[in-house]
Structure formats: structure tokens, C-alpha cells
Write a protein that holds these residues in place. Structure first.
Motif, short mmCIF file in Angstrom:
data_model
loop_
_atom_site.label_atom_id
_atom_site.label_comp_id
_atom_site.label_asym_id
_atom_site.label_seq_id
_atom_site.Cartn_x
_atom_site.Cartn_y
_atom_site.Cartn_z
N CYS A 1 0.79 -1.24 0.00
CA CYS A 1 0.00 0.00 0.00
C CYS A 1 0.82 1.29 0.00
O CYS A 1 0.42 2.25 -0.65
N PRO A 2 1.96 1.34 0.67
CA PRO A 2 2.74 2.58 0.58
C PRO A 2 3.19 2.91 -0.85
O PRO A 2 3.53 4.04 -1.15
N PHE A 3 3.16 1.93 -1.73
CA PHE A 3 3.59 2.12 -3.11
C PHE A 3 2.43 2.00 -4.09
O PHE A 3 2.63 1.71 -5.26
N SER A 4 1.21 2.22 -3.62
CA SER A 4 0.02 2.00 -4.46
C SER A 4 0.03 2.87 -5.72
O SER A 4 -0.40 2.40 -6.78
N ASP A 5 0.51 4.10 -5.64
CA ASP A 5 0.56 4.95 -6.84
C ASP A 5 1.44 4.32 -7.92
O ASP A 5 1.07 4.26 -9.09
N ALA A 6 2.61 3.86 -7.53
CA ALA A 6 3.53 3.26 -8.49
C ALA A 6 2.99 1.93 -9.02
O ALA A 6 3.07 1.65 -10.22
#
Length: 165
Positions: free
Chosen positions: A84-89
Motif C-alpha cells: 500500500c505505501p507504493f500504491s501509486d507506483a
């Protein structure tokens, strides 16, 4: 002078809120369904991911999601905590972030193919990341600016320069 400060304040607030609006709070189902390159992909080449997945700590997954049963609840919770901390990527389907991430997850965890894509489904938007602790995002990872935040920053600088001259 007060009027000029007031307009600067609103301009800064606008770009701050625009940046927040571009971030994602879901991991889309399309990102979970990563398919390997098959067939003609020359014209469909993806950009390199700007997240260094090879340098991340995968222990949150490997400690909580263990076989041979792979309990869905603990595996999906661990996956969300990791991803989730990298959801944008991960959700950017023009990059290879999702496939790169799953490659490293399978390398370090030796999970069966499709485990998280098949077990971790919440709704039509994908996995909900709103209630996931995002504080572990910076475990030695450098994330380059995404296109949307870069565009917002560029527009803000242009407006700033136009105001000054």
C-alpha cells in the motif's frame, strides 16, 4: 502587501491539495493481475519503475504469510502492509512496477504464482489501503517524483515566475 500574501497562500494551498488528490488509496485489481510478457510486446514496452523494489525489506510478508496453507487473511493483510505505501507506483500500468514487485515477492517468499491476485480481492476498486499503516514507506527506498506531481510542481513554478515578473 496583505493581498499579495493572501494570493500566495491560496496558490500554495491549491497545489498542496492537488498533489494530495493525485495519490491513490487503492491497489487496483488490474495491478494485481500482472501477466508476463507474451506475444508481441515491442510496441507495448513499459517504463522502468521508479521504486527500488530490490532493496525493500520483505520480512513483513515472509514472516506473516507462510505456507503450505497460506492463510488468506494474514497473507492479504501482510501484502497490503507491504504494497500500500507504493500504491501509486503499482497502479501505474504504464510502468513495470507491479510485475517487478511481484517478481521480488515471489523470489524472496517463494509463493505460488497468483497467490495474492487470487486470494486478495476486496471490491471493484481493488485492495483498500486507507486503513493501512503507511509509515513504513521509507525503509531505505528512494522514490522519484511521479508524472502528476512533477506536472503540478512545474505548473506551480510557472505561476510563481509569472507573478514575479
Amino acid at each position: 502587501m496583505a493581498r499579495k500574501f493572501n494570493s500566495w497562500f491560496y496558490l500554495i494551498c491549491f497545489f498542496f491539495l492537488a498533489g494530495l488528490a493525485t495519490s491513490s488509496s487503492f491497489i487496483s485489481n488490474d495491478a494485481l493481475d500482472v501477466h508476463g510478457g507474451s506475444g508481441r510486446t515491442l510496441l507495448q514496452m513499459k517504463k522502468t519503475c521508479n521504486v527500488s523494489f530490490e532493496n525493500l525489506d520483505y520480512s513483513v510478508l515472509t514472516d506473516k504469510c507462510k505456507g503450505p496453507q497460506y492463510p488468506a487473511k494474514s497473507c492479504c493483510d501482510a501484502f497490503k502492509e507491504f504494497a500500500c505505501p507504493f500504491s501509486d507506483a503499482i497502479n501505474d500500468l504504464e510502468t513495470d512496477c507491479a510485475s517487478t514487485m511481484f517478481s521480488y515477492i515471489n523470489l524472496y517468499g517463494k509463493y505460488p504464482p497468483g497467490l495474492f491476485a487470487n486470494e486478495c480481492r476486496e471490491d471493484k476498486n481493488g485492495l483498500d489501503c486507507q486503513n493501512v499503516d503507511q509509515s513504513k514507506k521509507s525503509r531505505g527506498v528512494q522514490i522519484a517524483a511521479t508524472q502528476s506531481s512533477l506536472l503540478t510542481l512545474t505548473a506551480g513554478l510557472i505561476v510563481l515566475l509569472l507573478q514575479l515578473f
